[in-house]
Design a protein around this motif. Structure first.
Motif, PDB file in Angstrom:
ATOM      1  N   ARG A 113       0.818  -1.211   0.000  1.00  0.00           N
ATOM      2  CA  ARG A 113       0.000   0.000   0.000  1.00  0.00           C
ATOM      3  C   ARG A 113       0.854   1.265   0.000  1.00  0.00           C
ATOM      4  N   ASN A 146      -4.378   0.270  -1.480  1.00  0.00           N
ATOM      5  CA  ASN A 146      -4.923   1.622  -1.517  1.00  0.00           C
ATOM      6  C   ASN A 146      -6.309   1.560  -2.150  1.00  0.00           C
ATOM      7  N   LEU A 147      -7.277   2.167  -1.504  1.00  0.00           N
ATOM      8  CA  LEU A 147      -8.647   2.141  -2.012  1.00  0.00           C
ATOM      9  C   LEU A 147      -8.852   3.200  -3.090  1.00  0.00           C
ATOM     10  N   SER A 203     -10.160   6.388  -4.669  1.00  0.00           N
ATOM     11  CA  SER A 203     -10.529   7.599  -3.928  1.00  0.00           C
ATOM     12  C   SER A 203     -10.581   8.812  -4.846  1.00  0.00           C
ATOM     13  N   HIS A 213      -7.988   8.157   6.383  1.00  0.00           N
ATOM     14  CA  HIS A 213      -7.407   8.493   5.090  1.00  0.00           C
ATOM     15  C   HIS A 213      -6.776   9.878   5.050  1.00  0.00           C
ATOM     16  N   VAL A 229      -8.548  13.471   1.042  1.00  0.00           N
ATOM     17  CA  VAL A 229      -8.802  12.199   0.347  1.00  0.00           C
ATOM     18  C   VAL A 229     -10.138  11.629   0.808  1.00  0.00           C
ATOM     19  N   PRO A 287     -12.293   8.216   0.146  1.00  0.00           N
ATOM     20  CA  PRO A 287     -12.379   6.900  -0.511  1.00  0.00           C
ATOM     21  C   PRO A 287     -13.742   6.710  -1.153  1.00  0.00           C
ATOM     22  N   SER A 303     -14.878   3.530  -2.341  1.00  0.00           N
ATOM     23  CA  SER A 303     -15.463   2.207  -2.057  1.00  0.00           C
ATOM     24  C   SER A 303     -14.467   1.390  -1.244  1.00  0.00           C
ATOM     25  N   TYR A 343     -14.291   0.790   1.920  1.00  0.00           N
ATOM     26  CA  TYR A 343     -13.913   1.211   3.266  1.00  0.00           C
ATOM     27  C   TYR A 343     -14.793   0.600   4.326  1.00  0.00           C
TER      28      TYR A 343
END
Length: 297
Positions: A86, A239-240, A242, A271, A291, A293, A295, A297
């Motif tokens: 990540r 990492n999502l 974002s 985040h 930031v 996100p 999705s 999370y």
């Protein structure tokens, strides 16, 4: 069964079962512990293209020590490997952009374990900046905003320091050592001892181990299977997806702001760890990038 036999049986069960925790088998564990110097010791190793003189007996022993220690810190090293998936994609392009060798990402590893750590002395973030040094390198540090917790900005600041150190010492290895021992401290030792290489210096225990710890984590993280860390891609931290929201006004309530963005206060803080208060006062109309996100999370 008397208590001696019971104790021996319990100890055996714990050792056998514990050896399988975090993906390391008993067989591999024994190899790491007892055969590390022969099976796992590298024939050559370098930091930022500068070779470590493994022909020197004390250099081999110091590297061997750190390899054995970190290969046997099962949970700690496994977590670092997972986090690197990540964190490294964020650090690597910033190092490259600034002309800092990629190996310095392993310096961040030994500084913080790739989390926003807090030291007893007051250093914070992945790169472990003290407040004064952070401000000198252009970061905002106060009760409301602390950019030592901002990975991108703290990495930029670390690059500034490392480039200055490289210009001073002419060596990336000494630049790395000075990140721990300070430029002034390392310079004094070089002048007093009349040597030019990190590997020829007698330093305090922490700085003496510092580069060897970097080398050990580099070797382990580049070859995790060799050291018994078998981690699938599905187990890595990611990492999502974002988006970035730019704000240049005061946010009086971050919880309300988070809800307006479709998330909650906890997710916002996770985040954006550089946001240190429940609000963001911004009388100077500075632009902040937050930031959000999308999705996962």
């Amino acid at each position: 069964m008397n208590w001696i036999k019971k104790t021996a049986l319990i100890a055996t069960i714990v050792l056998v079962s514990g050896a399988f925790v975090y993906g390391i088998s008993t067989e591999t564990k024994n190899k790491i512990t007892h055969e590390g110097t022969t099976q796992f010791f590298p024939t050559s190793i370098d930091f930022a293209g500068e070779a470590a003189p493994l022909q020197m007996n004390d250099v081999r022993e110091r590297l061997d020590r750190e390899l054995l220690i970190n290969a046997n810190l099962d949970a700690t090293t496994l977590l670092i490997i997972k986090r690197a998936n990540r964190v490294f994609p964020i650090i690597e392009p910033i190092l490259a952009k600034n002309g800092v060798p990629d190996d310095f990402k392993y310096l961040a590893v030994i500084e913080s374990g790739l989390v926003n750590a807090v030291s007893p002395a007051g250093a914070r973030g992945v790169w472990q900046f003290m407040p004064l040094t952070a401000k000198e390198k252009g970061m905002e540090v106060n009760d409301m905003v602390d950019e030592r917790y901002h990975l991108e900005k703290s990495t930029e600041a670390a690059c500034k320091y490392l480039l200055e150190a490289k210009a001073k010492f002419g060596s990336w290895t000494l630049a790395a050592a000075s990140y721990n021992g300070g430029m002034t401290g390392v310079t004094k030792q070089i002048e007093m001892q009349q040597v030019e290489s990190y590997y020829d210096l007698m330093l305090n225990d922490e700085t003496s181990r510092y580069v060897f710890r970097i080398l050990a984590l580099k070797e382990i993280m580049k070859n995790p299977d060799k050291f018994g860390f078998n981690v699938s891609l599905e187990d890595m931290y990611v990492n999502l997806p974002s988006k970035i929201i730019t704000v240049d006004t005061t946010i009086t309530d971050l919880a309300t702001f988070a809800k307006s963005q479709g998330i909650n206060y906890k997710i916002l803080k996770i985040h954006n760890p550089w946001l240190r208060d429940k609000k963001l006062l911004n009388q100077s109309r500075r632009k902040y990038e937050i930031v959000i996100p999308l999705s996962g999370y």
